[in-house]
Each structure stands twice: as structure tokens, then as C-alpha cells.
Design an enzyme around this catalytic site. Sequence first.
Site, PDB file in Angstrom:
ATOM      1  N   GLU A 116       0.840  -1.195   0.000  1.00 27.49           N
ATOM      2  CA  GLU A 116       0.000   0.000   0.000  1.00 27.49           C
ATOM      3  C   GLU A 116       0.878   1.248   0.000  1.00 27.49           C
ATOM      4  OE1 GLU A 116      -3.856  -1.955   2.316  1.00 27.49           O
ATOM      5  OE2 GLU A 116      -2.685  -0.403   3.316  1.00 27.49           O
ATOM      6  N   HIS A 241      -9.068   9.935   3.775  1.00 22.72           N
ATOM      7  CA  HIS A 241      -8.798   8.833   2.863  1.00 22.72           C
ATOM      8  C   HIS A 241      -9.138   9.285   1.447  1.00 22.72           C
ATOM      9  CE1 HIS A 241      -8.714   4.930   0.957  1.00 22.72           C
ATOM     10  NE2 HIS A 241      -8.186   4.426   2.057  1.00 22.72           N
ATOM     11  N   ARG A 287      -1.213   9.043   1.677  1.00 18.48           N
ATOM     12  CA  ARG A 287      -2.612   9.431   1.529  1.00 18.48           C
ATOM     13  C   ARG A 287      -2.830  10.936   1.474  1.00 18.48           C
ATOM     14  NH1 ARG A 287      -5.352   5.023   5.705  1.00 18.48           N
ATOM     15  NH2 ARG A 287      -5.201   3.235   4.291  1.00 18.48           N
ATOM     16  N   HIS A 348     -10.990  10.201   7.648  1.00 16.81           N
ATOM     17  CA  HIS A 348     -10.751   8.770   7.826  1.00 16.81           C
ATOM     18  C   HIS A 348     -10.054   8.405   9.130  1.00 16.81           C
ATOM     19  CE1 HIS A 348     -10.110   4.636   6.638  1.00 16.81           C
ATOM     20  NE2 HIS A 348      -8.795   4.757   6.715  1.00 16.81           N
ATOM     21  N   ARG A 383      -0.462   9.306   8.966  1.00 16.92           N
ATOM     22  CA  ARG A 383      -0.439   7.852   9.202  1.00 16.92           C
ATOM     23  C   ARG A 383      -0.196   7.103   7.904  1.00 16.92           C
ATOM     24  NH1 ARG A 383      -4.090   3.373   8.949  1.00 16.92           N
ATOM     25  NH2 ARG A 383      -5.648   4.716   7.998  1.00 16.92           N
TER      26      ARG A 383
END
Length: 540
Positions: A116, A241, A287, A348, A383
Site C-alpha cells: 500500500e 482517505h 494518503r 478517515h 499515518r
Amino acid sequence: MRRTYDVVIVGSGAAGLTAALRLAPHVRVAVISKGDMDAGSTNWAQGGIAAVLEATDSVQSHIDDTLVAGAGLCSEEAVRFVVEHGREAIESLIDMGVGFDRNTHEDGYGYHLTREGGHSHRRIIHAADATGRAVQKTLSERVAEEANIDIYTHHVAIDVITNRHLGTKSGKNDMAHGVYVLDTKTGRVMTFSARATILASGGASRVYLYSSNPDASTGDGIAMAWRAGCRVANMEFNQFHPTCLYHPEAKTFLITEAMRGEGAVLRRGDGSRFMPDYDKREELAPRDVVARAIDSEMKRSGEECVWLDITHKDADFIVTHFPTIYRHCLQFGIDITSDRIPVVPAAHYTCGGVKVDEAGRTDLDFLYAIGECAHTGLHGANRMASNSLLECLVYGASAADDILARYCEMPAQSLPRNWDESQVTDSDEEVVVSHNWKELRRFMWDYVGIVRTDKRLERAKRRVDLLSSEIMEYYGNFRVTANLLELRNLVTVADLIVRSALMRKESRGLHYTSDYPDLADDPADTVLVPFGRAVADRVA
């Protein structure tokens, strides 16, 4: 009504249940859940859990990736602590029976690993695209088997019980003695006395109009700890997100980042890709980068969404790897094997939270915070994908171990004052709560969203102050309800977010402001100290 336990845990997600299972062989535990056991964010997690599991990967690589994503604000000690305990946490879940996807190849690790955004290796272990559900189900089943754990569903925590609830003055020895809790089925407020209290109540993304989180994510633990006298840190870093399903009939539904890890690309309405114009890592950029890119494209074009495209992959591969997303999108007439998916960013994850140490200790003695409501230093300013469930597992175990090690020094359960409802009445204006809830989430989205300015933040601060006054007056006059308690916590969290954002005069990670687009030379955490904080600094 009073209940007495050794430890009371507010929250029934991965962090809270991990701690409960670790404690259960030794002490009596109460688990407080706002709804059903699976009502929290853990059950919604799709992508997986990051951990160093392959021989070609390394602990240092995972640490380095996390530090880069955190944009200079991670605590390297916290990152190393979590990453080094990653494999142990995963193997514990496997031993419990979590059904992670197996590797179909004979070589390599025995489980399928994906990649990811921000990760330099395939290190995301998963259960198809519903990892959180698999983890939540297994942990819940194990907790239900433990005789030493009592579960209280549909109970909403109100406040941490401190010395002032015992009739003694708060001072340097102030400590937590449990929590006051509303039983939403009966409307009665119960007193849970405990030698140690753990807040594992999740994040605060429902402070925004659009969120990928369940309705329970209203910042309860953060607000409760703040009112009890604990510091909070880095509340300005709210992760949006990049890819949530955009459809008028769909309540916010997350399209996992793992889909981009398996080759999905983002496209404009004309079919052209745009991520190569923003970052060399393209769709696998962190992100915050992807979310801002989408926000920029939507504002530039005036379109209401962008499109995520995985149709170039084999249909069987798509359905096998993303069955939940496939079935959900199909309900809205979107066949992801042949159709592009309309997506927008949505709030998110709360990267900031209650300031804690390696054991999850807060500023208040015998009060712990773990999971998304805590600020451990792992995430920094942003994060990295799939580090959050890992943090829950590692700190859930760490807090439990610390409680057991300190158990002998903890005072016996106290007898706090019962909840006093003698001066309040039932509300006949519940519309005030729903109206304030909508207003709060709307202006937080408009003024404190993906791109900020001082002017917008100052507007938000004025509205937060006004709403806080109205909500506190309402809270003081009427019997508490679940909606009122959540609104009270949300306005507290909104205030903490806005104040933190105003303090940061730079753009870093998830906090981007047009007034200060550059990085500051000396990055530091934004730490807020409550008025009259009762405990001397303990957390570095």
C-alpha cells in the site's frame, strides 16, 4: 447503580479487546461498547495490517517508510517499538484463528502480502478486503469465552471518574477511578469503579460532514481525557482517505488502498491519469498527497468526483481480492471489473489524540489510552496505510502488561459519588441536538478540511465557541442521551482540532494551509494543556 472491576475498558475494537484478553487470566475486566461489539472502526478496516513478515523485508525498512510518511513528526522510539513487535502481534492473531489469506505460491511467506501507499515492500497481511471484520470477529469470540470479562453493549461512557468525584481536591496525586456510563436501553447512568481505566474508544472523524468511519467515531475518549486533565497532541492532523465511494445512495464506503497497491489508477472524467503530475510515486504516494491531488482536480474541473480504475486487471483477480467492494458497488450498479469507480476523499483517521507513553499511560494516574484515541508518536503528521491496526494490537498488549506489573501499587476500588440527576429534566427540544450536530460537521468540513487558511480556521473557532456555549447549557439542564453525549464530545474535539491547526504556522503532512505552504525548519508536536491540569508532566 454501581459496578466494580479491576479494569474497565471503554471501547470494543482491536485495541480494547487485545488488552482485555491479555488481562483476563489475571483480573476482572469490564468492556464498555457504545453499540454492538462490532460497531467501531476495526470492523470497517479493509486493507490489512502492516508487519515485517517476508525475509526480503526488514524492520529498518518499515521504520524508514513510516518516518518518511510521518513528515518529520514521528517519534522514532515509538515507531521502532511498534514495528519490532509487529510479527509477534500478527502471530498472536493467527494463533487465535484469524483467517488471513494464504499465499498461493510455494516460495516466500505462507500468507499473501500486498503493498500500500508509502510502503517499499509487500508487508500488508490481510483477509481478502475485510481484514478488520475478520480480526473483530475472532477477538469478539475469544472475549465472549472469557469468564473474567463482562461485556456491556449499548452503554456510552460519559466521563472519567477522578478525585473530584470522590469529594477530594485534585492535586498531584489525582487519578482515575473508573467511568460514569449511560445505559442507553434504560436511560440510567451507572458508576463503574475500577483500579485502572483504559480508553480505547477510537477516533473523531465524525466531526466532519463526510467520513469513512462508523457513526461511533465521535472522539469520546479524547474529550473525556481532556476534561479529566490530560494533554492532547497533534489534533490538526486529520487524515482524509483519498478514495471513498461517491454515490447519492451510498453511505460513505471506503475503497481500500490495497486496490491501488494491486494496480488501480486514478483518472479524470476524460479518462486521463493525473497522479503522475503530482508525485513520482503516483497512486502509491502517501494518503495526504493523493487526497490533496484529488481535491485539486475536483476544484480545477468542477467535477464532483474522480474515478478509480482497475478494469485492466483480470476479472477473477478483482473479484477474488476485493469481494466486499465488488458486491457493495454492484448494489449501486457499478461492476468494478468493467466500470470505473467514482471516488472522493473523506475524513478517515485521527492521527493526534491523548498524549501517552510506550505503555499507554496518560497524564492521569491509572488512566490509559490506546488505539486511535491515543497519540503515541507512531504516525507523526501522516499515518501510513495499515499501521493503525498494528498500533492497536501492540499498545493493547503493552497497556495490559503495564497494568498487571503495577497492579499491586494500585489503590483498591473507590466509592465515587453517584450520578446526580436531581437538577435536570427530560428534554423537550431534542431538535437542538440534531441541528447543532449538523452545523458542527458542516463548518468543520468547509473550514477545517483538506486545505485550510487562517481566515477559515478563525471562522470555525467563532462557531465552535458559540456551539460549545449552547451545548454546555443544554447539557447542564437536561438528562443525558447518547446523542447529547456524542455532540458534547464532538464540539470538544472540534475545538481541539481548530486550536491546534491555528497554532501550526506551516504545511506538514495532513495539515495543509494556503497561508503557510512551506515546511518549518524546526518541526514540533502541537501539545495542548487543559486548564488546571491536575498531574505534573509524566509523558515526555
